[in-house]
Design an enzyme around this catalytic site. Structure first.
Site, short mmCIF file in Angstrom:
data_model
loop_
_atom_site.label_atom_id
_atom_site.label_comp_id
_atom_site.label_asym_id
_atom_site.label_seq_id
_atom_site.Cartn_x
_atom_site.Cartn_y
_atom_site.Cartn_z
N GLY A 1 0.77 -1.24 0.00
CA GLY A 1 0.00 0.00 0.00
C GLY A 1 0.80 1.29 0.00
O GLY A 1 0.27 2.34 0.38
N SER A 2 2.05 1.27 -0.50
CA SER A 2 2.80 2.53 -0.47
C SER A 2 2.27 3.52 -1.52
O SER A 2 2.22 4.73 -1.26
CB SER A 2 4.30 2.29 -0.64
OG SER A 2 4.60 1.88 -1.95
N ASN A 3 1.85 3.04 -2.68
CA ASN A 3 1.22 3.95 -3.65
C ASN A 3 -0.11 4.48 -3.13
O ASN A 3 -0.46 5.65 -3.34
CB ASN A 3 1.03 3.24 -4.99
CG ASN A 3 2.30 3.24 -5.81
OD1 ASN A 3 2.71 4.27 -6.33
ND2 ASN A 3 2.94 2.09 -5.90
N ARG B 1 -14.46 -15.00 -11.36
CA ARG B 1 -14.15 -13.57 -11.32
C ARG B 1 -15.40 -12.73 -11.29
O ARG B 1 -15.48 -11.71 -10.60
CB ARG B 1 -13.32 -13.17 -12.55
CG ARG B 1 -11.99 -13.82 -12.57
CD ARG B 1 -10.96 -12.94 -13.24
NE ARG B 1 -9.72 -13.66 -13.13
CZ ARG B 1 -9.10 -14.27 -14.14
NH1 ARG B 1 -9.59 -14.17 -15.35
NH2 ARG B 1 -8.01 -14.93 -13.95
N MET C 1 -3.66 -7.41 -7.04
CA MET C 1 -3.15 -8.60 -7.73
C MET C 1 -4.27 -9.55 -8.16
O MET C 1 -4.18 -10.75 -7.95
CB MET C 1 -2.17 -9.34 -6.82
CG MET C 1 -0.99 -8.50 -6.38
SD MET C 1 -0.01 -7.89 -7.77
CE MET C 1 0.85 -9.38 -8.20
N ARG C 2 -5.31 -9.02 -8.75
CA ARG C 2 -6.39 -9.89 -9.21
C ARG C 2 -6.81 -9.40 -10.59
O ARG C 2 -7.01 -8.19 -10.78
CB ARG C 2 -7.55 -9.79 -8.21
CG ARG C 2 -8.82 -10.45 -8.65
CD ARG C 2 -9.12 -11.67 -7.81
NE ARG C 2 -10.36 -12.32 -8.25
CZ ARG C 2 -10.65 -13.56 -7.98
NH1 ARG C 2 -9.84 -14.30 -7.25
NH2 ARG C 2 -11.78 -14.11 -8.40
N ASN D 1 -4.04 2.21 -13.46
CA ASN D 1 -3.13 1.25 -12.82
C ASN D 1 -1.73 1.82 -12.90
O ASN D 1 -1.44 2.68 -13.74
CB ASN D 1 -3.18 -0.09 -13.57
CG ASN D 1 -2.29 -1.14 -12.91
OD1 ASN D 1 -2.25 -1.26 -11.68
ND2 ASN D 1 -1.53 -1.88 -13.71
N HIS E 1 2.38 0.52 -13.06
CA HIS E 1 3.25 -0.64 -13.28
C HIS E 1 4.70 -0.17 -13.24
O HIS E 1 5.03 0.86 -13.85
CB HIS E 1 2.93 -1.28 -14.64
CG HIS E 1 3.74 -2.51 -14.91
ND1 HIS E 1 3.49 -3.72 -14.31
CD2 HIS E 1 4.82 -2.70 -15.72
CE1 HIS E 1 4.38 -4.61 -14.73
NE2 HIS E 1 5.19 -4.01 -15.59
N GLU F 1 7.20 6.21 -8.62
CA GLU F 1 5.78 5.83 -8.63
C GLU F 1 4.97 6.76 -7.74
O GLU F 1 3.87 7.21 -8.09
CB GLU F 1 5.60 4.38 -8.14
CG GLU F 1 6.20 3.34 -9.05
CD GLU F 1 5.89 1.92 -8.58
OE1 GLU F 1 4.75 1.65 -8.20
OE2 GLU F 1 6.80 1.08 -8.59
#
Ligand code: GRF
Length: 229
Positions: free
Chosen positions: A23-25, A77, A102-103, A119, A121, A186
């Site tokens: 959770g740093s972002n 899903r 991560m899903r 998102n 990356h 980031e």
């Protein structure tokens, strides 16, 4: 040309941050959004794992948290997304930021949120999508790498690029040292990308994202630095 995100006259968009881990972002987004004048409000943090360390950090920042354990849905899903969608509706969410979530989503969910879901990356996409991007960059011998904020499309780590930040890759880098350097980029670009989206400055021109009122920049970045002689 399509204008993604909130339209003129809309109230300040309410954002859900989706996490699975550290959770740093997420913290970077929460802190940025607390500053006066930020054009979006972080309304809720949603984790698909009960053990995500970011949940406690979000609560410490005074942000409401929701956990929807995805493991119990197995490969279904769509069933997971039905529960997620109702949480998003309950919190009147207009924008989603994936931050180490991560899903994978179904194409239907992604289509429903197209232009409203970002998102991040840790590579300069389209290079090194998927797993272990830092090791991929080191194995390729690139001299610069970085991070990319992009709109989410059904293909993993693809989608119109909103913002990128660049770091140099050093000869003695390991995946860990490179990842630390990229993470600090980031934390700078994700809040800035959200700011652009929430303030209506982005335009989607097919697969290309354009920004109105681009800031001036030096225009070049060279690594390693050229030496004379
Ligand atoms: C970040 O490197 C992000 O780019 C990637 O997953 C990592 C999440 O880190 N998608 P954190 O949970 O934000 O600290």
């Amino acid at each position: 040309m399509v204008k993604p995100g909130p339209q003129g006259g809309d109230p300040k968009p309410r954002v859900a941050i989706l996490i699975s881990g550290r959770g740093s972002n997420m913290v970077a987004l929460i802190k940025a959004a607390k500053v006066d004048g930020f054009p979006a409000e972080i309304a809720v943090v949603i984790s698909n794992r009960t053990d995500a360390a970011g949940l406690a950090l979000a609560a410490a920042e005074g942000i409401q948290t929701v956990t929807i354990e995805s493991k119990s849905f197995g490969k279904d899903r769509a069933a997971f997304e039905t529960v997620l969608q109702s949480a998003l509706q309950k919190h009147r969410i207009g924008l989603i930021c994936l931050a180490g979530f991560m899903r994978l989503f179904t194409a239907e969910f992604v289509q429903a949120w197209y232009g409203k879901m970002l998102n991040i990356h840790p590579s300069l996409l389209p290079s090194f999508p998927g797993l272990d991007p830092h090791a991929q960059a080191l194995n390729a011998g690139v001299k610069v790498s970085g991070a990319t904020v992009h709109f989410v499309t059904p293909e993993t780590d693809a989608g119109p690029i909103v913002m990128q930040g660049v770091v140099e890759v050093r000869d003695d880098d390991t995946p860990e040292t490179l990842s630390t350097r990229i993470l600090s980029i980031e934390h700078q670009i994700y809040p800035n990308a959200l700011r652009l989206l929430a303030s209506g400055k982005l335009r989607l021109d097919g697969a290309i994202c354009r920004v109105s009122g681009d800031a001036d920049s030096a225009g070049t970045l060279i690594a390693p630095r050229p030496t004379s002689g």
